[in-house]
Write an enzyme that holds these catalytic residues in place. Structure first.
Site, PDB file in Angstrom:
ATOM      1  N   HIS A  63       0.828  -1.218   0.000  1.00  0.00           N
ATOM      2  CA  HIS A  63       0.000   0.000   0.000  1.00  0.00           C
ATOM      3  C   HIS A  63       0.854   1.255   0.000  1.00  0.00           C
ATOM      4  O   HIS A  63       1.960   1.278   0.558  1.00  0.00           O
ATOM      5  CB  HIS A  63      -1.009  -0.010   1.150  1.00  0.00           C
ATOM      6  CG  HIS A  63      -0.436   0.157   2.526  1.00  0.00           C
ATOM      7  ND1 HIS A  63      -0.278   1.386   3.119  1.00  0.00           N
ATOM      8  CD2 HIS A  63      -0.027  -0.751   3.438  1.00  0.00           C
ATOM      9  CE1 HIS A  63       0.196   1.234   4.339  1.00  0.00           C
ATOM     10  NE2 HIS A  63       0.371  -0.062   4.560  1.00  0.00           N
ATOM     11  N   ASP A  65      -0.626   4.430   0.670  1.00  0.00           N
ATOM     12  CA  ASP A  65      -1.211   5.482   1.496  1.00  0.00           C
ATOM     13  C   ASP A  65      -0.592   5.447   2.883  1.00  0.00           C
ATOM     14  O   ASP A  65       0.051   4.469   3.284  1.00  0.00           O
ATOM     15  CB  ASP A  65      -2.732   5.330   1.585  1.00  0.00           C
ATOM     16  CG  ASP A  65      -3.152   4.033   2.279  1.00  0.00           C
ATOM     17  OD1 ASP A  65      -2.491   2.994   2.047  1.00  0.00           O
ATOM     18  OD2 ASP A  65      -4.133   4.052   3.043  1.00  0.00           O
ATOM     19  N   ASP A  87       5.841   2.070   6.985  1.00  0.00           N
ATOM     20  CA  ASP A  87       4.469   1.593   6.772  1.00  0.00           C
ATOM     21  C   ASP A  87       3.775   2.411   5.695  1.00  0.00           C
ATOM     22  O   ASP A  87       3.129   3.403   5.979  1.00  0.00           O
ATOM     23  CB  ASP A  87       3.704   1.674   8.094  1.00  0.00           C
ATOM     24  CG  ASP A  87       2.323   1.068   8.028  1.00  0.00           C
ATOM     25  OD1 ASP A  87       2.066   0.257   7.129  1.00  0.00           O
ATOM     26  OD2 ASP A  87       1.496   1.424   8.896  1.00  0.00           O
ATOM     27  N   GLU A 120      -5.366   1.471   2.185  1.00  0.00           N
ATOM     28  CA  GLU A 120      -5.186   0.364   3.131  1.00  0.00           C
ATOM     29  C   GLU A 120      -5.343   0.849   4.559  1.00  0.00           C
ATOM     30  O   GLU A 120      -5.830   0.100   5.429  1.00  0.00           O
ATOM     31  CB  GLU A 120      -3.803  -0.265   2.938  1.00  0.00           C
ATOM     32  CG  GLU A 120      -3.603  -1.585   3.698  1.00  0.00           C
ATOM     33  CD  GLU A 120      -3.095  -1.416   5.121  1.00  0.00           C
ATOM     34  OE1 GLU A 120      -3.084  -2.421   5.865  1.00  0.00           O
ATOM     35  OE2 GLU A 120      -2.700  -0.282   5.503  1.00  0.00           O
ATOM     36  N   GLU A 121      -4.934   2.084   4.826  1.00  0.00           N
ATOM     37  CA  GLU A 121      -5.038   2.625   6.173  1.00  0.00           C
ATOM     38  C   GLU A 121      -6.455   3.087   6.510  1.00  0.00           C
ATOM     39  O   GLU A 121      -6.721   3.505   7.631  1.00  0.00           O
ATOM     40  CB  GLU A 121      -4.070   3.808   6.346  1.00  0.00           C
ATOM     41  CG  GLU A 121      -2.595   3.460   6.187  1.00  0.00           C
ATOM     42  CD  GLU A 121      -2.034   2.664   7.358  1.00  0.00           C
ATOM     43  OE1 GLU A 121      -2.817   2.332   8.278  1.00  0.00           O
ATOM     44  OE2 GLU A 121      -0.829   2.376   7.349  1.00  0.00           O
ATOM     45  N   GLU A 144       4.461  -5.327   3.775  1.00  0.00           N
ATOM     46  CA  GLU A 144       4.376  -4.830   5.147  1.00  0.00           C
ATOM     47  C   GLU A 144       5.712  -5.091   5.831  1.00  0.00           C
ATOM     48  O   GLU A 144       6.374  -6.086   5.539  1.00  0.00           O
ATOM     49  CB  GLU A 144       3.258  -5.531   5.927  1.00  0.00           C
ATOM     50  CG  GLU A 144       1.847  -5.197   5.484  1.00  0.00           C
ATOM     51  CD  GLU A 144       1.407  -3.801   5.883  1.00  0.00           C
ATOM     52  OE1 GLU A 144       2.111  -3.151   6.696  1.00  0.00           O
ATOM     53  OE2 GLU A 144       0.354  -3.359   5.381  1.00  0.00           O
ATOM     54  N   HIS A 327       3.304   4.409  12.295  1.00  0.00           N
ATOM     55  CA  HIS A 327       2.401   5.464  12.778  1.00  0.00           C
ATOM     56  C   HIS A 327       3.022   6.355  13.846  1.00  0.00           C
ATOM     57  O   HIS A 327       2.341   7.214  14.397  1.00  0.00           O
ATOM     58  CB  HIS A 327       1.094   4.873  13.334  1.00  0.00           C
ATOM     59  CG  HIS A 327       0.332   4.037  12.356  1.00  0.00           C
ATOM     60  ND1 HIS A 327      -0.948   3.552  12.627  1.00  0.00           N
ATOM     61  CD2 HIS A 327       0.626   3.590  11.108  1.00  0.00           C
ATOM     62  CE1 HIS A 327      -1.382   2.841  11.603  1.00  0.00           C
ATOM     63  NE2 HIS A 327      -0.431   2.857  10.663  1.00  0.00           N
TER      64      HIS A 327
END
Length: 358
Positions: A63, A65, A87, A120-121, A144, A327
């Site tokens: 992903h 995003d 991430d 995805e988030e 990931e 994050h």
């Protein structure tokens, strides 16, 4: 590795919150087109690049995003700082750089499809859901962070409970329960249910086999006439519990309370096998680079959960980086680890393309 590092830095430098991935998708599709891919941005906004014409199809889904949070993009020594470096732009750039470096022999053995997925988030997982309907792969890699020597085989499931209580206002000296009291009772029951499930016999044990329940949000208000209390409870589910079964159980558990329940974010847990052509190729490649392969399962969710039922084939999540930095305000990726992950994946895909089955 200069070109691969430039790809990573360029990708991380372009902001791409969920739903706002257009510029980074254009950048990635342009980079892929300039490096031997047939590339496009598809209907879901995914950056898609293909190389190879062989009989096997390998989908590499990562992903592009990110969650919010402005981290100035910079390189300090061998560390790249920036939102999404771990991430999971680092993982997707690993995919793209590795496929770009494949020899002609590998491209004759397999078709490689790199998909930089959108949202995805977000609960929608728009990019992965679109991709799941477009391809029928023989092998799947999910982008990931696992660490360059790590191979992630599974992710827990998820269910989000949105609870709401509304009732007439009354004096706090009177009898009865407030809306906040009822909401609190609902949470205590949900938490106790999760603890009881954790105490049951569950194969595999540990945190991956347990229910994890957390409060994601709470609020209470009154306008003088009515009280409203709202809460969001997040559940991480082991493979033995489907989101649908948990929804049914919690609806019955809270049926006597004046609470309205809405269930969202349904994702079933998934755990793939550890012995197949894909995992063997990756293990050999990791050892070639001086590492010891480590199998992992994760307590979060990923696009692996989304595509598993559509693609019942050997699947592994792979990518450089420390997932504990996901994050966080200190998110960064070790560039030497990124280089090593690209080398591992290039070798593994070359080996995989020489196989005829799993």
């Amino acid at each position: 590795m200069t070109s691969a590092r430039d790809l990573l830095t360029g990708t991380v430098s372009i902001p791409s919150l969920s739903g706002e991935e257009g510029p980074v998708a254009e950048y990635l599709s342009g980079w892929m087109a300039a490096h031997g891919f047939s590339a496009q941005v598809d209907e879901a906004g995914n950056a898609v690049g293909e190389r190879g014409t062989g009989p096997l199809t390998v989908v590499l889904l990562g992903h592009i995003d990110t969650v919010p949070g402005d981290i100035p993009v910079r390189v300090e020594g061998e560390r790249l700082y920036g939102r999404g470096s771990v991430d999971a732009k680092g993982s997707f750039c690993t995919f793209v750089a590795a496929v770009a470096a494949l020899p002609e022999s590998a491209l004759r053995g397999a078709r490689f499809v790199c998909i930089g997925a959108t949202e995805e988030e977000a609960p929608s997982s728009r990019g992965a859901r679109h991709a799941a309907r477009q391809y029928a792969p023989d092998f799947v890699l999910i982008g990931e962070p696992s660490g360059w020597a790590g191979l992630t085989l599974g992710y827990k499931g998820r269910l989000v409970v949105q609870a709401r209580v509304q009732k007439d206002n009354f004096h706090t000296a009177g009898e009865g329960t407030s809306a906040a009291d009822d909401l609190t009772e609902a949470w205590f029951r949900v938490r106790s249910w999760g603890a009881a499930e954790e105490g049951r016999d569950h194969p595999g044990g540990g945190i991956f086999g347990a229910v994890q329940a957390t409060i994601q949000g709470l609020s209470a208000r009154t306008d003088g006439l009515a009280q409203v209390a709202e809460g969001t409870f997040g559940l991480r589910l082991p493979p033995r519990l489907s989101p649908e079964a948990v929804e049914e159980a919690l609806s019955a558990l809270l049926a006597d309370l004046p609470v309205t329940l809405t269930f969202v974010g349904h994702e079933a847990a998934v755990r793939h096998g550890r012995d197949n052509a894909l995992t063997r190729a990756l293990r050999v490649a990791i050892r070639e680079q001086g590492g010891t392969p480590v199998f992992k399962v994760k307590t979060g969710t990923s696009d692996m959960n989304v595509v598993a039922r559509h693609w019942p084939v050997p699947t592994v999540a792979y990518g450089p980086g420390d997932s504990s930095l996901d994050h966080t305000p200190n998110e960064h990726l070790d560039l030497a680890e990124y280089d090593r992950a690209v080398a591992v994946l290039t070798s593994a895909l070359t080996r995989l393309a020489a196989t005829t089955g799993n």
